[in-house]
Scaffold this motif. Structure first.
Motif, PDB file in Angstrom:
ATOM      1  N   LEU A 281     -19.697 -29.636  53.577  1.00 49.70           N
ATOM      2  CA  LEU A 281     -18.474 -29.526  52.683  1.00 49.70           C
ATOM      3  C   LEU A 281     -17.797 -30.935  52.309  1.00 49.70           C
ATOM      4  CD1 LEU A 281     -16.483 -27.621  51.259  1.00 49.70           C
ATOM      5  CD2 LEU A 281     -15.192 -27.897  53.328  1.00 49.70           C
ATOM      6  N   SER A 282     -17.854 -31.783  53.155  1.00 50.28           N
ATOM      7  CA  SER A 282     -17.196 -33.224  53.050  1.00 50.28           C
ATOM      8  C   SER A 282     -18.000 -33.901  51.878  1.00 50.28           C
ATOM      9  CB  SER A 282     -17.072 -33.839  54.284  1.00 50.28           C
ATOM     10  OG  SER A 282     -16.331 -33.095  55.161  1.00 50.28           O
ATOM     11  N   VAL A 283     -19.430 -33.845  52.075  1.00 47.95           N
ATOM     12  CA  VAL A 283     -20.274 -34.661  51.378  1.00 47.95           C
ATOM     13  C   VAL A 283     -19.993 -34.038  49.900  1.00 47.95           C
ATOM     14  CG1 VAL A 283     -22.744 -35.295  50.762  1.00 47.95           C
ATOM     15  CG2 VAL A 283     -21.945 -35.516  53.144  1.00 47.95           C
ATOM     16  N   PHE A 284     -20.236 -32.521  49.764  1.00 46.84           N
ATOM     17  CA  PHE A 284     -20.160 -32.024  48.462  1.00 46.84           C
ATOM     18  C   PHE A 284     -18.967 -32.365  47.846  1.00 46.84           C
ATOM     19  CE2 PHE A 284     -20.248 -27.991  45.651  1.00 46.84           C
ATOM     20  CZ  PHE A 284     -21.694 -27.875  45.565  1.00 46.84           C
ATOM     21  N   LEU A 285     -17.664 -32.333  48.364  1.00 48.50           N
ATOM     22  CA  LEU A 285     -16.567 -32.769  47.766  1.00 48.50           C
ATOM     23  C   LEU A 285     -16.299 -34.025  47.387  1.00 48.50           C
ATOM     24  CD1 LEU A 285     -13.983 -30.618  50.062  1.00 48.50           C
ATOM     25  CD2 LEU A 285     -14.695 -30.124  47.960  1.00 48.50           C
ATOM     26  N   CYS A 286     -16.864 -34.910  48.204  1.00 48.95           N
ATOM     27  CA  CYS A 286     -16.732 -36.418  48.034  1.00 48.95           C
ATOM     28  C   CYS A 286     -17.645 -36.734  46.863  1.00 48.95           C
ATOM     29  CB  CYS A 286     -17.483 -37.105  49.177  1.00 48.95           C
ATOM     30  SG  CYS A 286     -17.387 -39.036  48.729  1.00 48.95           S
ATOM     31  N   VAL A 287     -18.788 -36.227  46.567  1.00 53.09           N
ATOM     32  CA  VAL A 287     -19.675 -36.535  45.608  1.00 53.09           C
ATOM     33  C   VAL A 287     -19.773 -35.752  44.325  1.00 53.09           C
ATOM     34  CG1 VAL A 287     -22.055 -35.992  44.650  1.00 53.09           C
ATOM     35  CG2 VAL A 287     -21.899 -36.730  47.094  1.00 53.09           C
ATOM     36  N   GLY A 288     -18.806 -34.503  44.382  1.00 56.90           N
ATOM     37  CA  GLY A 288     -18.444 -33.940  43.211  1.00 56.90           C
ATOM     38  C   GLY A 288     -17.124 -34.669  42.520  1.00 56.90           C
ATOM     39  N   ALA A 289     -16.285 -34.983  43.106  1.00 58.71           N
ATOM     40  CA  ALA A 289     -15.176 -35.808  42.707  1.00 58.71           C
ATOM     41  C   ALA A 289     -15.406 -37.133  42.218  1.00 58.71           C
ATOM     42  CB  ALA A 289     -13.954 -35.692  43.922  1.00 58.71           C
ATOM     43  N   THR A 290     -16.113 -37.750  42.993  1.00 61.55           N
ATOM     44  CA  THR A 290     -16.729 -38.968  42.389  1.00 61.55           C
ATOM     45  C   THR A 290     -17.465 -39.153  41.147  1.00 61.55           C
ATOM     46  OG1 THR A 290     -16.866 -39.836  44.638  1.00 61.55           O
ATOM     47  CG2 THR A 290     -18.213 -41.142  43.010  1.00 61.55           C
ATOM     48  N   GLU A 291     -18.308 -37.776  41.028  1.00 59.62           N
ATOM     49  CA  GLU A 291     -19.147 -37.843  39.812  1.00 59.62           C
ATOM     50  C   GLU A 291     -18.176 -37.683  38.570  1.00 59.62           C
ATOM     51  OE1 GLU A 291     -22.807 -35.321  37.967  1.00 59.62           O
ATOM     52  OE2 GLU A 291     -22.690 -36.040  40.066  1.00 59.62           O
ATOM     53  N   GLY A 292     -16.917 -36.665  39.103  1.00 62.77           N
ATOM     54  CA  GLY A 292     -16.029 -36.354  37.907  1.00 62.77           C
ATOM     55  C   GLY A 292     -15.497 -37.557  37.346  1.00 62.77           C
ATOM     56  N   ILE A 293     -14.949 -38.556  38.199  1.00 60.26           N
ATOM     57  CA  ILE A 293     -14.542 -39.890  37.940  1.00 60.26           C
ATOM     58  C   ILE A 293     -15.245 -40.578  37.304  1.00 60.26           C
ATOM     59  CG2 ILE A 293     -13.269 -41.941  38.643  1.00 60.26           C
ATOM     60  CD1 ILE A 293     -11.599 -39.278  38.744  1.00 60.26           C
ATOM     61  N   LEU A 294     -16.425 -40.814  37.430  1.00 58.29           N
ATOM     62  CA  LEU A 294     -17.615 -41.575  36.871  1.00 58.29           C
ATOM     63  C   LEU A 294     -17.935 -41.291  35.708  1.00 58.29           C
ATOM     64  CD1 LEU A 294     -19.581 -43.848  37.644  1.00 58.29           C
ATOM     65  CD2 LEU A 294     -21.474 -42.203  38.282  1.00 58.29           C
ATOM     66  N   LEU A 295     -17.942 -40.079  35.489  1.00 57.94           N
ATOM     67  CA  LEU A 295     -18.265 -39.575  33.951  1.00 57.94           C
ATOM     68  C   LEU A 295     -17.144 -40.107  33.174  1.00 57.94           C
ATOM     69  CD1 LEU A 295     -19.582 -35.938  34.559  1.00 57.94           C
ATOM     70  CD2 LEU A 295     -21.047 -37.809  33.834  1.00 57.94           C
ATOM     71  N   VAL A 296     -15.908 -39.964  33.377  1.00 52.62           N
ATOM     72  CA  VAL A 296     -14.805 -40.631  32.517  1.00 52.62           C
ATOM     73  C   VAL A 296     -14.992 -41.997  32.241  1.00 52.62           C
ATOM     74  CG1 VAL A 296     -12.326 -40.939  32.672  1.00 52.62           C
ATOM     75  CG2 VAL A 296     -13.246 -38.775  33.602  1.00 52.62           C
ATOM     76  N   GLU A 297     -15.342 -42.847  33.418  1.00 59.84           N
ATOM     77  CA  GLU A 297     -15.745 -44.081  33.401  1.00 59.84           C
ATOM     78  C   GLU A 297     -17.001 -44.472  32.419  1.00 59.84           C
ATOM     79  OE1 GLU A 297     -14.012 -45.245  37.851  1.00 59.84           O
ATOM     80  OE2 GLU A 297     -16.306 -45.163  37.655  1.00 59.84           O
ATOM     81  N   MET A 298     -17.894 -43.745  32.304  1.00 56.09           N
ATOM     82  CA  MET A 298     -18.858 -43.905  31.415  1.00 56.09           C
ATOM     83  C   MET A 298     -18.482 -43.650  29.966  1.00 56.09           C
ATOM     84  SD  MET A 298     -21.888 -41.884  33.743  1.00 56.09           S
ATOM     85  CE  MET A 298     -23.165 -42.033  32.446  1.00 56.09           C
ATOM     86  N   ALA A 299     -17.635 -42.635  29.746  1.00 57.46           N
ATOM     87  CA  ALA A 299     -16.981 -42.411  28.645  1.00 57.46           C
ATOM     88  C   ALA A 299     -16.301 -43.534  28.178  1.00 57.46           C
ATOM     89  CB  ALA A 299     -16.241 -41.100  28.524  1.00 57.46           C
ATOM     90  N   PHE A 300     -15.674 -44.221  28.964  1.00 58.42           N
ATOM     91  CA  PHE A 300     -14.753 -45.544  28.570  1.00 58.42           C
ATOM     92  C   PHE A 300     -15.772 -46.554  28.040  1.00 58.42           C
ATOM     93  CE2 PHE A 300     -13.100 -49.566  30.218  1.00 58.42           C
ATOM     94  CZ  PHE A 300     -12.082 -49.512  29.407  1.00 58.42           C
TER      95      PHE A 300
END
Length: 319
Positions: free
Chosen positions: A105-124
Protein backbone atom coordinates in the motif's frame (compact mmCIF):
# COMPACT_ATOMS: atom_id res chain seq x y z
CA UNK A 1 -6.95 -19.21 6.29
CA UNK A 2 -5.36 -17.40 9.25
CA UNK A 3 -7.08 -17.63 12.57
CA UNK A 4 -8.38 -14.31 13.89
CA UNK A 5 -9.88 -13.07 17.10
CA UNK A 6 -11.17 -9.66 18.01
CA UNK A 7 -11.89 -6.70 15.75
CA UNK A 8 -8.75 -4.61 15.64
CA UNK A 9 -5.59 -4.52 13.56
CA UNK A 10 -3.77 -6.53 16.22
CA UNK A 11 -6.07 -9.43 15.36
CA UNK A 12 -4.14 -10.03 12.13
CA UNK A 13 -0.93 -11.84 13.18
CA UNK A 14 -0.64 -13.48 9.75
CA UNK A 15 -2.27 -11.08 7.31
CA UNK A 16 -5.14 -10.74 4.87
CA UNK A 17 -6.71 -12.82 2.11
CA UNK A 18 -7.03 -11.13 -1.28
CA UNK A 19 -10.04 -12.59 -3.08
CA UNK A 20 -9.21 -11.22 -6.55
CA UNK A 21 -11.42 -13.07 -9.05
CA UNK A 22 -11.66 -16.27 -7.00
CA UNK A 23 -15.42 -16.31 -7.70
CA UNK A 24 -14.46 -17.06 -11.34
CA UNK A 25 -11.74 -19.73 -10.98
CA UNK A 26 -11.95 -20.63 -14.68
CA UNK A 27 -10.69 -17.15 -15.55
CA UNK A 28 -7.76 -17.14 -13.13
CA UNK A 29 -5.45 -19.34 -15.21
CA UNK A 30 -6.26 -17.47 -18.44
CA UNK A 31 -5.69 -14.07 -16.79
CA UNK A 32 -2.41 -15.41 -15.37
CA UNK A 33 -0.96 -16.03 -18.84
CA UNK A 34 -2.27 -12.71 -20.15
CA UNK A 35 -0.61 -10.89 -17.25
CA UNK A 36 2.65 -12.81 -17.72
CA UNK A 37 2.82 -11.53 -21.29
CA UNK A 38 1.87 -7.95 -20.37
CA UNK A 39 4.27 -7.93 -17.40
CA UNK A 40 7.19 -9.08 -19.56
CA UNK A 41 6.53 -6.44 -22.24
CA UNK A 42 6.09 -3.75 -19.56
CA UNK A 43 9.40 -4.56 -17.86
CA UNK A 44 11.33 -4.71 -21.14
CA UNK A 45 9.85 -1.55 -22.65
CA UNK A 46 10.12 0.63 -19.54
CA UNK A 47 13.62 -0.64 -18.73
CA UNK A 48 14.72 0.18 -22.26
CA UNK A 49 13.42 3.75 -21.92
CA UNK A 50 15.26 4.24 -18.62
CA UNK A 51 18.49 2.88 -20.07
CA UNK A 52 18.25 4.83 -23.32
CA UNK A 53 17.50 8.12 -21.54
CA UNK A 54 20.64 7.58 -19.44
CA UNK A 55 23.00 6.19 -22.08
CA UNK A 56 22.23 8.16 -25.24
CA UNK A 57 23.50 11.79 -25.20
CA UNK A 58 20.89 12.78 -27.80
CA UNK A 59 18.16 12.00 -25.27
CA UNK A 60 19.69 14.11 -22.49
CA UNK A 61 16.87 16.63 -22.76
CA UNK A 62 14.24 17.63 -20.16
CA UNK A 63 11.46 15.78 -22.02
CA UNK A 64 13.30 12.46 -22.02
CA UNK A 65 14.55 13.06 -18.51
CA UNK A 66 10.92 13.19 -17.33
CA UNK A 67 9.94 10.26 -19.56
CA UNK A 68 12.77 8.19 -18.07
CA UNK A 69 11.49 9.00 -14.60
CA UNK A 70 7.94 8.09 -15.67
CA UNK A 71 9.17 4.72 -16.91
CA UNK A 72 11.03 4.17 -13.63
CA UNK A 73 7.80 4.91 -11.72
CA UNK A 74 5.94 2.42 -13.89
CA UNK A 75 8.61 -0.18 -13.15
CA UNK A 76 8.19 0.43 -9.40
CA UNK A 77 4.41 0.18 -9.62
CA UNK A 78 4.47 -2.97 -11.74
CA UNK A 79 7.07 -4.85 -9.69
CA UNK A 80 5.28 -3.94 -6.44
CA UNK A 81 1.94 -5.34 -7.58
CA UNK A 82 2.02 -7.74 -10.53
CA UNK A 83 4.26 -10.56 -9.14
CA UNK A 84 1.96 -10.94 -6.14
CA UNK A 85 -1.11 -10.86 -8.42
CA UNK A 86 0.44 -13.59 -10.56
CA UNK A 87 1.17 -15.72 -7.50
CA UNK A 88 -2.44 -15.46 -6.35
CA UNK A 89 -3.82 -16.23 -9.80
CA UNK A 90 -1.67 -19.36 -10.18
CA UNK A 91 -1.93 -21.02 -6.78
CA UNK A 92 -4.55 -21.63 -4.09
CA UNK A 93 -2.83 -19.38 -1.54
CA UNK A 94 -4.39 -15.89 -1.75
CA UNK A 95 -2.92 -14.55 1.48
CA UNK A 96 -0.62 -11.59 2.01
CA UNK A 97 1.19 -10.85 5.25
CA UNK A 98 0.28 -7.80 7.30
CA UNK A 99 3.76 -6.35 6.70
CA UNK A 100 3.53 -7.15 2.98
CA UNK A 101 0.18 -5.37 2.79
CA UNK A 102 1.61 -2.27 4.52
CA UNK A 103 4.61 -2.19 2.16
CA UNK A 104 2.47 -2.73 -0.93
CA UNK A 105 0.00 0.00 0.00
CA UNK A 106 2.81 2.43 0.87
CA UNK A 107 4.62 1.86 -2.43
CA UNK A 108 1.34 2.01 -4.36
CA UNK A 109 0.35 5.36 -2.81
CA UNK A 110 3.84 6.86 -3.13
CA UNK A 111 4.28 5.91 -6.79
CA UNK A 112 0.72 6.92 -7.71
CA UNK A 113 0.95 10.37 -6.12
CA UNK A 114 4.45 10.91 -7.54
CA UNK A 115 3.26 10.06 -11.05
CA UNK A 116 0.34 12.46 -10.65
CA UNK A 117 2.73 15.34 -9.90
CA UNK A 118 5.21 14.25 -12.57
CA UNK A 119 2.55 14.42 -15.29
CA UNK A 120 1.91 18.06 -14.34
CA UNK A 121 5.63 18.80 -14.57
CA UNK A 122 5.76 17.15 -17.99
CA UNK A 123 2.89 19.39 -19.11
CA UNK A 124 4.85 22.39 -17.80
CA UNK A 125 7.87 21.22 -19.81
CA UNK A 126 5.76 21.00 -22.99
CA UNK A 127 4.26 24.42 -22.30
CA UNK A 128 7.72 26.02 -22.10
CA UNK A 129 8.94 24.09 -25.16
CA UNK A 130 6.03 25.19 -27.37
CA UNK A 131 5.13 28.61 -25.98
CA UNK A 132 8.64 29.88 -25.16
CA UNK A 133 10.99 27.86 -27.40
CA UNK A 134 13.79 30.46 -27.40
CA UNK A 135 14.02 30.41 -23.60
CA UNK A 136 13.45 26.64 -23.25
CA UNK A 137 17.05 25.58 -22.63
CA UNK A 138 17.56 28.45 -20.19
CA UNK A 139 14.40 27.81 -18.17
CA UNK A 140 14.39 23.99 -18.22
CA UNK A 141 17.96 23.43 -17.10
CA UNK A 142 19.06 20.13 -15.55
CA UNK A 143 19.17 21.32 -11.88
CA UNK A 144 15.56 22.52 -12.17
CA UNK A 145 14.50 19.19 -13.66
CA UNK A 146 16.10 17.33 -10.75
CA UNK A 147 14.34 19.64 -8.28
CA UNK A 148 10.98 19.05 -9.97
CA UNK A 149 11.44 15.27 -9.84
CA UNK A 150 12.53 15.49 -6.20
CA UNK A 151 9.40 17.53 -5.43
CA UNK A 152 7.23 14.88 -7.10
CA UNK A 153 8.84 12.07 -5.08
CA UNK A 154 8.63 14.08 -1.85
CA UNK A 155 4.92 14.73 -2.44
CA UNK A 156 4.33 11.03 -3.09
CA UNK A 157 6.24 10.04 0.04
CA UNK A 158 4.22 12.44 2.22
CA UNK A 159 0.92 11.15 0.82
CA UNK A 160 2.03 7.55 1.32
CA UNK A 161 3.10 8.05 4.94
CA UNK A 162 -0.05 9.98 5.81
CA UNK A 163 -2.59 7.73 4.10
CA UNK A 164 -1.05 4.36 4.98
CA UNK A 165 -0.58 5.26 8.64
CA UNK A 166 -4.18 6.46 8.81
CA UNK A 167 -5.77 3.48 7.09
CA UNK A 168 -4.03 0.88 9.27
CA UNK A 169 -5.36 2.54 12.42
CA UNK A 170 -8.90 1.52 11.45
CA UNK A 171 -10.62 -1.30 13.37
CA UNK A 172 -10.77 -4.10 10.79
CA UNK A 173 -13.45 -6.80 10.79
CA UNK A 174 -12.22 -10.26 11.83
CA UNK A 175 -12.92 -12.10 8.56
CA UNK A 176 -9.84 -10.33 7.03
CA UNK A 177 -11.07 -10.89 3.44
CA UNK A 178 -10.09 -8.15 0.97
CA UNK A 179 -12.24 -8.08 -2.15
CA UNK A 180 -9.54 -7.03 -4.59
CA UNK A 181 -6.23 -7.88 -6.27
CA UNK A 182 -4.09 -5.64 -4.07
CA UNK A 183 -3.94 -3.90 -0.71
CA UNK A 184 -5.54 -0.60 -1.70
CA UNK A 185 -7.22 2.10 0.35
CA UNK A 186 -10.78 1.47 -0.96
CA UNK A 187 -10.48 -2.28 -0.38
CA UNK A 188 -9.16 -1.82 3.16
CA UNK A 189 -11.89 0.72 3.93
CA UNK A 190 -14.52 -1.88 3.05
CA UNK A 191 -12.93 -4.20 5.61
CA UNK A 192 -13.21 -1.62 8.40
CA UNK A 193 -15.92 -2.26 10.99
CA UNK A 194 -15.79 1.20 12.53
CA UNK A 195 -16.75 4.62 11.24
CA UNK A 196 -14.61 5.50 8.20
CA UNK A 197 -16.17 8.88 7.41
CA UNK A 198 -13.03 10.82 8.33
CA UNK A 199 -10.86 8.48 6.27
CA UNK A 200 -13.20 8.77 3.29
CA UNK A 201 -12.99 12.57 3.43
CA UNK A 202 -9.19 12.41 3.69
CA UNK A 203 -9.06 10.09 0.68
CA UNK A 204 -11.46 12.26 -1.32
CA UNK A 205 -9.51 15.46 -0.58
CA UNK A 206 -6.22 13.74 -1.45
CA UNK A 207 -7.69 12.35 -4.66
CA UNK A 208 -8.97 15.79 -5.67
CA UNK A 209 -5.59 17.41 -4.94
CA UNK A 210 -3.64 14.75 -6.86
CA UNK A 211 -6.08 14.11 -9.74
CA UNK A 212 -8.61 16.90 -10.33
CA UNK A 213 -6.27 19.83 -9.61
CA UNK A 214 -3.38 18.44 -11.72
CA UNK A 215 -5.78 17.63 -14.56
CA UNK A 216 -7.09 21.20 -14.45
CA UNK A 217 -3.54 22.60 -14.58
CA UNK A 218 -2.62 20.30 -17.45
CA UNK A 219 -5.72 21.22 -19.47
CA UNK A 220 -5.02 24.93 -18.87
CA UNK A 221 -1.42 24.54 -20.09
CA UNK A 222 -2.56 22.65 -23.18
CA UNK A 223 -5.14 25.33 -23.85
CA UNK A 224 -2.26 27.81 -24.10
CA UNK A 225 -0.28 25.36 -26.22
CA UNK A 226 -3.22 24.93 -28.60
CA UNK A 227 -3.37 28.68 -29.20
CA UNK A 228 0.33 28.79 -30.05
CA UNK A 229 0.16 25.68 -32.27
CA UNK A 230 -2.76 27.14 -34.21
CA UNK A 231 -0.66 30.19 -35.11
CA UNK A 232 2.42 28.21 -36.17
CA UNK A 233 3.48 28.73 -39.78
CA UNK A 234 5.61 25.57 -39.99
CA UNK A 235 3.47 22.53 -40.85
CA UNK A 236 6.19 20.16 -39.60
CA UNK A 237 6.47 22.01 -36.27
CA UNK A 238 2.70 21.98 -35.87
CA UNK A 239 2.49 18.22 -36.51
CA UNK A 240 5.34 17.50 -34.07
CA UNK A 241 3.75 19.62 -31.32
CA UNK A 242 0.33 18.02 -31.84
CA UNK A 243 1.82 14.49 -31.81
CA UNK A 244 3.77 15.08 -28.60
CA UNK A 245 0.95 16.85 -26.77
CA UNK A 246 -1.82 14.48 -27.87
CA UNK A 247 0.12 11.47 -26.57
CA UNK A 248 0.62 13.21 -23.23
CA UNK A 249 -3.07 14.08 -22.98
CA UNK A 250 -4.06 10.48 -23.71
CA UNK A 251 -1.91 9.23 -20.81
CA UNK A 252 -3.26 12.01 -18.57
CA UNK A 253 -6.88 11.05 -19.15
CA UNK A 254 -6.19 7.33 -18.71
CA UNK A 255 -4.24 7.78 -15.48
CA UNK A 256 -6.25 10.50 -13.74
CA UNK A 257 -9.59 9.16 -14.99
CA UNK A 258 -9.20 5.63 -13.64
CA UNK A 259 -7.66 6.74 -10.34
CA UNK A 260 -10.31 9.43 -9.75
CA UNK A 261 -13.17 6.99 -10.35
CA UNK A 262 -11.98 4.77 -7.51
CA UNK A 263 -10.38 7.15 -5.02
CA UNK A 264 -12.66 10.21 -5.00
CA UNK A 265 -15.47 8.15 -3.44
CA UNK A 266 -13.78 4.94 -2.24
CA UNK A 267 -16.89 3.32 -0.68
CA UNK A 268 -19.35 4.07 -3.50
CA UNK A 269 -21.18 1.27 -5.30
CA UNK A 270 -19.43 2.20 -8.55
CA UNK A 271 -15.97 1.88 -6.95
CA UNK A 272 -16.97 -1.42 -5.32
CA UNK A 273 -18.32 -2.97 -8.52
CA UNK A 274 -15.60 -1.77 -10.88
CA UNK A 275 -12.61 -1.46 -8.53
CA UNK A 276 -10.94 -4.68 -9.70
CA UNK A 277 -11.12 -3.64 -13.35
CA UNK A 278 -9.65 -0.19 -12.62
CA UNK A 279 -6.93 -1.74 -10.43
CA UNK A 280 -5.97 -4.04 -13.29
CA UNK A 281 -6.01 -1.08 -15.68
CA UNK A 282 -3.76 1.31 -13.76
CA UNK A 283 -1.35 -1.35 -12.46
CA UNK A 284 -0.99 -3.47 -15.61
CA UNK A 285 -2.34 -1.69 -18.69
CA UNK A 286 -1.19 1.92 -18.14
CA UNK A 287 2.48 1.00 -17.35
CA UNK A 288 2.40 -1.06 -20.56
CA UNK A 289 0.90 1.72 -22.69
CA UNK A 290 3.00 4.63 -21.36
CA UNK A 291 6.25 3.72 -23.19
CA UNK A 292 4.32 2.74 -26.33
CA UNK A 293 2.37 6.01 -26.43
CA UNK A 294 5.17 8.33 -25.36
CA UNK A 295 8.45 7.07 -26.64
CA UNK A 296 8.82 3.79 -28.52
CA UNK A 297 6.94 5.18 -31.53
CA UNK A 298 9.08 8.35 -31.36
CA UNK A 299 11.64 8.71 -34.16
CA UNK A 300 14.29 10.08 -31.77
CA UNK A 301 13.96 6.98 -29.57
CA UNK A 302 14.12 4.67 -32.57
CA UNK A 303 17.29 6.43 -33.73
CA UNK A 304 18.73 6.05 -30.23
CA UNK A 305 17.99 2.33 -30.37
CA UNK A 306 19.85 2.04 -33.69
CA UNK A 307 22.83 4.00 -32.33
CA UNK A 308 23.11 1.77 -29.26
CA UNK A 309 22.69 -1.35 -31.39
CA UNK A 310 25.43 -0.08 -33.74
CA UNK A 311 27.78 0.51 -30.78
CA UNK A 312 27.08 -3.00 -29.48
CA UNK A 313 27.78 -4.54 -32.91
CA UNK A 314 31.01 -2.57 -33.27
CA UNK A 315 32.20 -3.72 -29.82
CA UNK A 316 31.46 -7.32 -30.75
CA UNK A 317 33.44 -6.94 -33.98
CA UNK A 318 36.40 -5.34 -32.20
CA UNK A 319 36.67 -8.38 -29.92
Amino acid sequence: MPKTTGRTNQSFPVGFVLLGISEWPQLERMLFWVMILLFTVTILSNSSIVLLSCMDPHLHTPMYFFLGNLSFLDLCLTTASVPQMLSHLWGPDKSITYTGCVIQLSVFLCVGATEGILLVEMAFDRYIAVCQPLRYTVLMHRPLCWKLVFLAWLSGLIVSLFQSSTIFQLPFCPHHLLDGFLCEVPVLMHLACGDTTANEWQMTITAVIFTMVPMGLILASYGCIAQVVRSMKSEEGRKKAISTCSSHLLVVFMFYGTVAMVYTDPKSNFASKNGKFFTFFYTVVIPLLNPLIYTLRNQEVQDAWLRQLGKWVNRRKSK
